[in-house]
Design a protein around this motif. Sequence first.
Motif, PDB file in Angstrom:
ATOM      1  N   ASP B   1     -63.834 -68.732  -6.919  1.00 52.87           N
ATOM      2  CA  ASP B   1     -63.561 -68.752  -7.748  1.00 52.87           C
ATOM      3  C   ASP B   1     -63.205 -68.290  -8.412  1.00 52.87           C
ATOM      4  O   ASP B   1     -63.184 -66.628  -8.569  1.00 52.87           O
ATOM      5  CB  ASP B   1     -64.480 -69.662  -9.157  1.00 52.87           C
ATOM      6  N   ILE B   2     -61.790 -68.158  -9.206  1.00 48.90           N
ATOM      7  CA  ILE B   2     -60.640 -66.434 -10.017  1.00 48.90           C
ATOM      8  C   ILE B   2     -61.274 -66.648 -11.346  1.00 48.90           C
ATOM      9  O   ILE B   2     -61.212 -67.839 -11.840  1.00 48.90           O
ATOM     10  CB  ILE B   2     -59.567 -67.516 -10.049  1.00 48.90           C
ATOM     11  N   GLN B   3     -61.878 -65.307 -11.435  1.00 50.83           N
ATOM     12  CA  GLN B   3     -62.559 -65.394 -12.587  1.00 50.83           C
ATOM     13  C   GLN B   3     -61.532 -64.356 -13.750  1.00 50.83           C
ATOM     14  O   GLN B   3     -61.052 -64.095 -13.400  1.00 50.83           O
ATOM     15  CB  GLN B   3     -63.640 -64.064 -13.010  1.00 50.83           C
ATOM     16  N   MET B   4     -61.829 -65.178 -15.157  1.00 49.14           N
ATOM     17  CA  MET B   4     -60.178 -64.949 -15.682  1.00 49.14           C
ATOM     18  C   MET B   4     -61.378 -64.266 -17.053  1.00 49.14           C
ATOM     19  O   MET B   4     -62.141 -64.748 -17.753  1.00 49.14           O
ATOM     20  CB  MET B   4     -60.358 -65.606 -16.908  1.00 49.14           C
ATOM     21  N   GLY B  32     -49.696 -67.733 -12.401  1.00 50.68           N
ATOM     22  CA  GLY B  32     -50.246 -68.998 -12.818  1.00 50.68           C
ATOM     23  C   GLY B  32     -50.943 -69.455 -14.358  1.00 50.68           C
ATOM     24  O   GLY B  32     -51.339 -69.512 -14.061  1.00 50.68           O
ATOM     25  N   LEU B  33     -50.408 -68.392 -14.941  1.00 48.80           N
ATOM     26  CA  LEU B  33     -50.853 -68.429 -15.877  1.00 48.80           C
ATOM     27  C   LEU B  33     -50.749 -69.018 -17.952  1.00 48.80           C
ATOM     28  O   LEU B  33     -49.481 -69.621 -17.311  1.00 48.80           O
ATOM     29  CB  LEU B  33     -51.232 -67.273 -15.893  1.00 48.80           C
ATOM     30  N   ALA B  34     -51.205 -69.862 -18.267  1.00 53.39           N
ATOM     31  CA  ALA B  34     -51.258 -70.185 -19.601  1.00 53.39           C
ATOM     32  C   ALA B  34     -51.701 -69.997 -20.422  1.00 53.39           C
ATOM     33  O   ALA B  34     -53.059 -69.907 -20.299  1.00 53.39           O
ATOM     34  CB  ALA B  34     -51.195 -72.307 -19.792  1.00 53.39           C
ATOM     35  N   TRP B  35     -51.445 -69.897 -21.860  1.00 51.73           N
ATOM     36  CA  TRP B  35     -52.035 -70.010 -23.480  1.00 51.73           C
ATOM     37  C   TRP B  35     -52.207 -71.323 -23.847  1.00 51.73           C
ATOM     38  O   TRP B  35     -51.073 -71.287 -24.136  1.00 51.73           O
ATOM     39  CB  TRP B  35     -51.600 -68.322 -23.604  1.00 51.73           C
ATOM     40  N   GLN B  89     -55.552 -69.814 -18.966  1.00 47.49           N
ATOM     41  CA  GLN B  89     -56.013 -70.337 -18.272  1.00 47.49           C
ATOM     42  C   GLN B  89     -55.029 -70.332 -16.988  1.00 47.49           C
ATOM     43  O   GLN B  89     -54.341 -70.160 -17.166  1.00 47.49           O
ATOM     44  CB  GLN B  89     -56.210 -72.048 -18.130  1.00 47.49           C
ATOM     45  N   GLN B  90     -56.457 -70.230 -15.495  1.00 44.82           N
ATOM     46  CA  GLN B  90     -55.428 -69.893 -14.456  1.00 44.82           C
ATOM     47  C   GLN B  90     -55.268 -71.413 -13.851  1.00 44.82           C
ATOM     48  O   GLN B  90     -56.320 -72.027 -13.872  1.00 44.82           O
ATOM     49  CB  GLN B  90     -56.134 -68.753 -13.798  1.00 44.82           C
ATOM     50  N   TYR B  91     -54.180 -71.493 -13.045  1.00 44.25           N
ATOM     51  CA  TYR B  91     -53.898 -73.172 -12.583  1.00 44.25           C
ATOM     52  C   TYR B  91     -52.943 -72.852 -11.204  1.00 44.25           C
ATOM     53  O   TYR B  91     -52.657 -73.125 -10.352  1.00 44.25           O
ATOM     54  CB  TYR B  91     -52.686 -73.934 -13.248  1.00 44.25           C
ATOM     55  N   TYR B  92     -53.651 -71.587 -10.437  1.00 46.82           N
ATOM     56  CA  TYR B  92     -52.734 -71.208  -9.518  1.00 46.82           C
ATOM     57  C   TYR B  92     -53.471 -71.925  -8.537  1.00 46.82           C
ATOM     58  O   TYR B  92     -52.805 -72.395  -7.133  1.00 46.82           O
ATOM     59  CB  TYR B  92     -52.834 -69.228  -8.792  1.00 46.82           C
ATOM     60  N   THR B  97     -59.660 -72.021 -14.028  1.00 47.02           N
ATOM     61  CA  THR B  97     -60.156 -71.557 -14.848  1.00 47.02           C
ATOM     62  C   THR B  97     -60.260 -70.513 -16.051  1.00 47.02           C
ATOM     63  O   THR B  97     -58.386 -70.243 -16.192  1.00 47.02           O
ATOM     64  CB  THR B  97     -61.456 -70.210 -14.093  1.00 47.02           C
ATOM     65  N   PHE B  98     -60.854 -71.067 -16.654  1.00 43.17           N
ATOM     66  CA  PHE B  98     -60.052 -70.429 -18.680  1.00 43.17           C
ATOM     67  C   PHE B  98     -60.806 -69.221 -18.872  1.00 43.17           C
ATOM     68  O   PHE B  98     -61.922 -68.852 -18.388  1.00 43.17           O
ATOM     69  CB  PHE B  98     -60.984 -71.431 -19.712  1.00 43.17           C
TER      70      PHE B  98
END
Lengths: 122, 107
Positions: B1-4, B32-35, B89-92, B97-98
């Motif tokens: 998993d991608i850790q943010m 691939g990032l949202a705020w 939040q990454q959605y790549y 993950t947030f």
Amino acid sequence: EVQLQQSGPELRRPGSSVKLSCKASGYSITDYLMHWVKHRPEHGLEWIGWIDPEDGETKYAQKFQSKATLTADTSSNTAYMQLSSLTSEDTATYFCARGQLPGYNPNWFAYWGQGTLVTVSS
Amino acid sequence: DIQMTQSPASLSASLGETVTIECRASEDIYNGLAWYQQKPGKSPQLLIYNANSLHTGVPSRFSGSGSGTQYSLKINSLQSEDVASYFCQQYYNYPYTFGAGTKLELK
């Protein structure tokens, strides 16, 4: 106008299950994946998974694979999430959320339901 | 998993000040990032997507930047209504993950 209306708060005993609903309006749920997100203030936000209401295909985060079951009823434009074998760890607010883009594109959440608080307590 | 990894966890600033919140991904997420902004008892509201695109209706004092593994949200000329928690939040890649969130308060 896109709106996601979620069902009301739930109180459940440990070991029981609960089914939450998310009624969409302003669009057809078959056109977009419906995502579900868990929020606990001390743990932040966690993505649970999505359902494609058009064909029922689902994708879950591994940790929710045996906890959550996503379904949808296209006739009522409503998505559902059932949580099973509830424990105190499941006490949280659960959001349904729709992506900005249709289909299976990588997606950010432009639309959110108001959230459903689930409390698990004996 | 991608850790943010999001920082700071909390932030206190004065009206009119400029604030910056950072998010670092454990691998390249190719913008691939949202705020999101979340106020108590409310659902998150989208601010920025694709790292630097302003969502419709969001005030222009909000901006996003970054690439690769490093991203930031900047709020210019802080207003009282900006008091909230902010999440990246990454959605790549799945699972989405947030970040853990940043609680922004007025000084």
